[in-house]
Design a protein around this motif. Structure first.
Motif, mmCIF file in Angstrom:
data_model
loop_
_atom_site.group_PDB
_atom_site.id
_atom_site.type_symbol
_atom_site.label_atom_id
_atom_site.label_comp_id
_atom_site.label_asym_id
_atom_site.label_seq_id
_atom_site.Cartn_x
_atom_site.Cartn_y
_atom_site.Cartn_z
ATOM 1 N N UNK A 256 -28.646 19.412 17.847
ATOM 2 C CA UNK A 256 -28.353 20.753 17.338
ATOM 3 C C UNK A 256 -26.847 21.012 17.433
ATOM 4 N N UNK A 257 -26.228 21.611 16.422
ATOM 5 C CA UNK A 257 -24.771 21.832 16.437
ATOM 6 C C UNK A 257 -24.284 22.633 17.638
ATOM 7 N N UNK A 258 -25.158 23.487 18.209
ATOM 8 C CA UNK A 258 -24.731 24.314 19.340
ATOM 9 C C UNK A 258 -25.439 23.929 20.647
ATOM 10 N N UNK A 259 -25.881 22.695 20.716
ATOM 11 C CA UNK A 259 -26.530 22.206 21.929
ATOM 12 C C UNK A 259 -25.629 22.374 23.152
ATOM 13 N N UNK A 260 -24.357 22.032 23.013
ATOM 14 C CA UNK A 260 -23.437 22.104 24.154
ATOM 15 C C UNK A 260 -23.263 23.537 24.640
ATOM 16 N N UNK A 261 -23.412 24.508 23.730
ATOM 17 C CA UNK A 261 -23.283 25.911 24.120
ATOM 18 C C UNK A 261 -24.424 26.301 25.064
ATOM 19 N N UNK A 262 -25.634 25.921 24.694
ATOM 20 C CA UNK A 262 -26.790 26.219 25.546
ATOM 21 C C UNK A 262 -26.671 25.492 26.876
ATOM 22 N N UNK A 263 -26.301 24.219 26.828
ATOM 23 C CA UNK A 263 -26.199 23.419 28.052
ATOM 24 C C UNK A 263 -25.162 24.004 28.995
ATOM 25 N N UNK A 264 -24.051 24.488 28.445
ATOM 26 C CA UNK A 264 -23.015 25.065 29.300
ATOM 27 C C UNK A 264 -23.526 26.342 29.970
ATOM 28 N N UNK A 265 -24.222 27.185 29.205
ATOM 29 C CA UNK A 265 -24.754 28.425 29.774
ATOM 30 C C UNK A 265 -25.771 28.132 30.876
ATOM 31 N N UNK A 266 -26.641 27.145 30.643
ATOM 32 C CA UNK A 266 -27.627 26.771 31.654
ATOM 33 C C UNK A 266 -26.933 26.231 32.901
ATOM 34 N N UNK A 267 -25.884 25.445 32.714
ATOM 35 C CA UNK A 267 -25.163 24.896 33.863
ATOM 36 C C UNK A 267 -24.492 25.999 34.666
ATOM 37 N N UNK A 268 -23.922 26.990 33.998
ATOM 38 C CA UNK A 268 -23.272 28.090 34.703
ATOM 39 C C UNK A 268 -24.282 28.841 35.561
#
Length: 409
Positions: A256-268
């Motif tokens: 997904x083009x915004x996969x890294x956005x979700x992953x970063x939010x989950x990591x935070x």
């Protein structure tokens, strides 16, 4: 191609585990403890794609085995039922039977499939659950989607914790607001892989179970598995994430083009919960953050950082505000990582204390003031690579001994 622009991750200051769409929670006093709430639930309106990671202890408690079985069935959960006071660990066949009964009781109360219920327990090891009180408590649960429901749940899962732990962020995915909220408990017996630590994360993101599981495992390694209070690993550690898809974004996968956005939010969210656990360590007065730079590998950096923050000598030096950098050298020196003594640098905040295998002159009073802060930051540059890693812990105080010397009494 994956999107590379900076994600817009925004903190929701009063957000909780029920802030994502479709989640509710509650906690009640069932009598497992003298007066405090001791049974809690997080409930989703619809079955949610779910993932979990568990303690690596050889003595995994029955609730973990039941939860693993539930998630393995179809990757879906709709509720997490939790009790405090009694860990239901090292309790043999009876303990497993009780964990199944706890799951069935919750499923019946909320008209769910048994396999859509996760079970978690925390408290004293080697005691049997009082199932009459457990079942009565479950019957009294009335989950709500407001702050009071989240607070009741957060209170119900605590043991020796002094404060509730919570974190909540939102991020835009496919033009939709996706929210991730979480809560955790843990104060002692914290040295994850994992520890007497439970964490529950909810999100209204639409994401495949396989992608969620992969993300959780990777993020756990740099968050929950990088905290330590006392070097002890428990029988009941578990992190569970439920994603019910009610944000209505396009399904998230690694492509997904915004996969890294979700992953970063989950990591935070996971990092914040992990740090709150470390800061609330039994008897602790300070949070210690260690960053190791210049390592040959990410694994080396993480190992060294956790070795330092887990050192009893480092922890007691921080408690006493003693700028004894030799304690840090000692911890690095017997860690299983590549080290060149001529390259290493040690900093307390911005104060250089050691470099090129030689001590450096520094202002003792300035160093003492750094160590008297609520948060103490130690940086070690190994100088032999490009990788870095962080770990979090707390100081070791007289009160830690007092608390654990009388834990059962």
């Amino acid at each position: 191609m994956l999107e590379t622009k900076e994600p817009k991750v925004k903190k929701i200051s009063n957000g909780t585990v029920v802030t994502p769409k479709g989640f509710s929670a509650d906690g009640v006093h069932a009598g497992l403890r003298h007066a405090k709430k001791d049974i809690g639930i997080v409930l989703s309106e619809v079955p949610a794609n779910s993932a979990a990671v568990y303690t690596k202890s050889h003595f995994q408690a029955p609730p973990l085995k039941v939860t693993q079985e539930s998630i393995a069935k179809d990757g879906l959960l709709q509720a997490i039922i939790v009790n405090s006071a009694i860990a239901n660990a090292c309790t043999g066949e009876q303990g497993l039977k009780d964990a199944y009964e706890m799951r069935a009781s919750c499923a019946k109360k909320f008209n769910l499939k048994d396999e859509h219920v996760a079970v978690a327990s925390t408290g004293v090891i080697g005691e049997y659950l009082k199932m009459d009180k457990i079942n009565k408590g479950i019957s009294e649960l009335n989950p709500t989607a407001d702050e009071s429901g989240a607070e009741a749940f957060q209170t119900a899962i605590l043991t020796t914790d002094l404060v509730m732990k919570t974190s909540c962020y939102e991020v835009e995915i496919d033009g939709k607001k996706v929210v991730i909220g979480g809560t955790s408990k843990g104060s002692g017996m914290i040295h994850p892989n994992m520890a007497t630590m439970l964490a529950f994360v909810t999100t209204d993101a639409k994401i495949s179970s396989s992608a969620l599981h992969k993300a959780l495992r990777e993020i756990t390694d740099v968050s929950f598995n990088q905290i330590t209070v006392d070097g002890e690993t428990s029988t009941n550690d578990m992190v569970v994430v439920m994603a019910n898809g009610l944000a209505e974004n396009n399904e998230l996968t690694e492509t997904h083009p915004q996969w890294s956005h979700f992953a970063q939010a989950l990591q935070i969210v996971c990092e914040e919960l992990a740090k709150q656990i470390a800061k609330d360590g039994e008897g602790a007065t300070k949070l210690i953050e260690v960053e190791v730079k210049g390592a040959k590998s990410k694994e080396d950096a993480n190992i060294a950082a956790k070795k330092i923050v887990g050192s009893s000598l480092v922890k007691t030096a921080v408690y006493g505000a003693d700028a004894n950098w030799g304690r840090i050298i000692g911890a690095v020196g017997h860690s299983d990582v590549s080290v060149n003594p001529d390259k290493i640098e040690i900093y307390l905040e911005d104060i250089c204390m050691f470099t090129k295998n030689s001590p450096q002159p520094f202002d003792e009073e300035a160093a003492k003031k750094c160590l008297e802060n609520d948060k103490v930051r130690i940086t070690v540059n190994l100088g032999i690579g490009e990788a870095s890693g962080r770990a979090w812990g707390c100081d070791l105080t007289y009160d830690y001994i007092k608390i654990n010397a009388s834990y059962r009494t």
